[in-house]
Design a protein around this motif. Structure first.
Motif, PDB file in Angstrom:
ATOM      1  N   ALA A   1      -1.861 -39.874 -36.362  1.00 47.41           N
ATOM      2  CA  ALA A   1      -2.685 -39.779 -37.567  1.00 47.41           C
ATOM      3  C   ALA A   1      -3.075 -38.324 -37.785  1.00 47.41           C
ATOM      4  N   GLY A   2      -3.192 -37.944 -39.058  1.00 45.90           N
ATOM      5  CA  GLY A   2      -3.584 -36.581 -39.405  1.00 45.90           C
ATOM      6  C   GLY A   2      -2.601 -35.950 -40.362  1.00 45.90           C
ATOM      7  N   GLN A   3      -2.392 -34.646 -40.230  1.00 49.92           N
ATOM      8  CA  GLN A   3      -1.417 -33.908 -41.038  1.00 49.92           C
ATOM      9  C   GLN A   3      -0.235 -33.583 -40.142  1.00 49.92           C
ATOM     10  N   PHE A   4       0.955 -34.064 -40.532  1.00 50.05           N
ATOM     11  CA  PHE A   4       2.136 -33.905 -39.691  1.00 50.05           C
ATOM     12  C   PHE A   4       3.374 -33.796 -40.570  1.00 50.05           C
ATOM     13  N   PRO A   5       4.527 -33.363 -39.990  1.00 52.61           N
ATOM     14  CA  PRO A   5       5.749 -33.231 -40.788  1.00 52.61           C
ATOM     15  C   PRO A   5       6.189 -34.569 -41.376  1.00 52.61           C
ATOM     16  N   MET A   6       6.748 -34.500 -42.575  1.00 53.05           N
ATOM     17  CA  MET A   6       7.268 -35.705 -43.216  1.00 53.05           C
ATOM     18  C   MET A   6       8.410 -36.276 -42.384  1.00 53.05           C
ATOM     19  N   PRO A   7       8.420 -37.575 -42.142  1.00 57.00           N
ATOM     20  CA  PRO A   7       9.527 -38.170 -41.389  1.00 57.00           C
ATOM     21  C   PRO A   7      10.684 -38.533 -42.325  1.00 57.00           C
TER      22      PRO A   7
ATOM     23  N   GLN B   1       6.286 -29.595 -46.726  1.00 56.76           N
ATOM     24  CA  GLN B   1       6.892 -30.537 -45.780  1.00 56.76           C
ATOM     25  C   GLN B   1       5.894 -31.226 -44.855  1.00 56.76           C
ATOM     26  N   ARG B   2       4.629 -31.314 -45.247  1.00 53.87           N
ATOM     27  CA  ARG B   2       3.611 -32.000 -44.446  1.00 53.87           C
ATOM     28  C   ARG B   2       2.919 -33.053 -45.299  1.00 53.87           C
ATOM     29  N   ILE B   3       2.556 -34.156 -44.668  1.00 53.33           N
ATOM     30  CA  ILE B   3       1.796 -35.206 -45.339  1.00 53.33           C
ATOM     31  C   ILE B   3       0.556 -35.495 -44.514  1.00 53.33           C
ATOM     32  N   ARG B   4      -0.388 -36.194 -45.131  1.00 54.89           N
ATOM     33  CA  ARG B   4      -1.597 -36.625 -44.427  1.00 54.89           C
ATOM     34  C   ARG B   4      -1.622 -38.142 -44.442  1.00 54.89           C
ATOM     35  N   GLY B   5      -1.714 -38.729 -43.247  1.00 57.26           N
ATOM     36  CA  GLY B   5      -1.705 -40.178 -43.163  1.00 57.26           C
ATOM     37  C   GLY B   5      -1.633 -40.643 -41.724  1.00 57.26           C
ATOM     38  N   ALA B   6      -1.039 -41.824 -41.534  1.00 60.21           N
ATOM     39  CA  ALA B   6      -0.885 -42.425 -40.208  1.00 60.21           C
ATOM     40  C   ALA B   6       0.500 -43.046 -40.102  1.00 60.21           C
TER      41      ALA B   6
ATOM     42  N   GLY C   1       4.617 -46.163 -41.836  1.00 58.66           N
ATOM     43  CA  GLY C   1       3.300 -45.574 -42.003  1.00 58.66           C
ATOM     44  C   GLY C   1       2.828 -45.551 -43.430  1.00 58.66           C
ATOM     45  N   VAL C   2       1.631 -45.007 -43.611  1.00 58.24           N
ATOM     46  CA  VAL C   2       1.053 -44.792 -44.934  1.00 58.24           C
ATOM     47  C   VAL C   2       0.563 -43.351 -44.985  1.00 58.24           C
ATOM     48  N   ALA C   3       0.631 -42.762 -46.167  1.00 58.52           N
ATOM     49  CA  ALA C   3       0.204 -41.367 -46.322  1.00 58.52           C
ATOM     50  C   ALA C   3      -0.089 -41.103 -47.778  1.00 58.52           C
TER      51      ALA C   3
ATOM     52  N   LYS D   1      -0.692 -25.940 -40.556  1.00 65.96           N
ATOM     53  CA  LYS D   1       0.554 -26.694 -40.638  1.00 65.96           C
ATOM     54  C   LYS D   1       0.365 -28.105 -40.074  1.00 65.96           C
ATOM     55  N   ASP D   2      -0.114 -28.211 -38.843  1.00 66.67           N
ATOM     56  CA  ASP D   2      -0.259 -29.513 -38.193  1.00 66.67           C
ATOM     57  C   ASP D   2      -1.667 -29.688 -37.651  1.00 66.67           C
ATOM     58  N   ALA D   3      -2.190 -30.881 -37.808  1.00 70.66           N
ATOM     59  CA  ALA D   3      -3.469 -31.277 -37.211  1.00 70.66           C
ATOM     60  C   ALA D   3      -3.370 -32.786 -37.006  1.00 70.66           C
ATOM     61  N   GLN D   4      -2.940 -33.190 -35.825  1.00 72.59           N
ATOM     62  CA  GLN D   4      -2.658 -34.605 -35.611  1.00 72.59           C
ATOM     63  C   GLN D   4      -3.162 -35.076 -34.257  1.00 72.59           C
TER      64      GLN D   4
END
Length: 192
Positions: free
Chosen positions: A109-115, A143-148, A163-165, A90-93
């Motif tokens: 940065a990483g994989q986190f919930p969409m803001p 509901q997760r994206i990868r970015g910063a 941010g960007v993702a 689910k999360d790796a940030q």
């Protein structure tokens, strides 16, 4: 008056010899986390009757605090998939506070919930209703994206972020480059 002045002098002298009050410290190291949500299913659909308890969510993870400005967070869902029997990241940030004093500014940065919106940014463990609206499950699958992302506190309970993702969520069918046009980047800005 002389007695009171004498007592005040004694208090001042004893206070001067006491050690300084300890400063606030950050608990460094690993802090585990877990929560489990159960669900009862009751259907009388012909040929598919079901009356049973199931494990809806089994979130296991933790936060590793490296120093007072840097932390890493990860979590897994051990009850993922249509049969609630798959294991999913689910999360790796990694989060870094850009300033140690004043308003908090954090780079994540990483994989986190969409803001995005109200439901996707909040954990199922703290929402009033643990299930998200169906449109969130369809449009924002996973509901997760990868970015910063950079978040900055503007005041009490007000945060600006940018941010960007990857423009697709991690469970979107087009996220995989072999099945669709993956790798598209997007930018986002908001105030929450």
């Amino acid at each position: 008056l002389e007695v009171v002045e004498g007592e005040l002098a004694l208090l001042r002298a004893s206070r001067a010899t006491q050690p300084a009050a300890p400063t606030a410290t950050v608990d460094k190291g690993f802090k585990p986390s877990a929560y489990f949500q159960f669900q009862f299913k009751d259907t009388n659909e012909s040929g598919a009757e079901q009356h049973s308890w199931m494990l809806r969510r089994a979130r296991i993870g933790g936060t590793y605090t490296i120093d007072d400005r840097t932390a890493a967070k990860f979590s897994f869902d051990a009850a993922a998939g249509s049969g609630q029997n798959a294991f999913e990241l689910k999360d790796a940030q990694l989060s870094y506070k850009l300033n140690s004093n004043g308003p908090n500014t954090t780079l994540t940065a990483g994989q986190f919930p969409m803001p995005l919106g109200y439901e996707t940014a909040r954990s199922s463990s703290v929402r009033e209703f643990p299930e998200r609206a169906e449109y969130n499950n369809v449009i924002f699958s996973g509901q997760r994206i990868r970015g910063a992302m950079v978040e900055h506190e503007l005041g009490d309970h007000v945060t600006a972020y940018a941010g960007v993702a990857n423009s697709l969520t991690v469970k979107d069918k087009e996220h995989n480059p072999t099945t669709g046009p993956g790798g598209r980047q997007s930018g986002f800005v908001g105030v929450r």
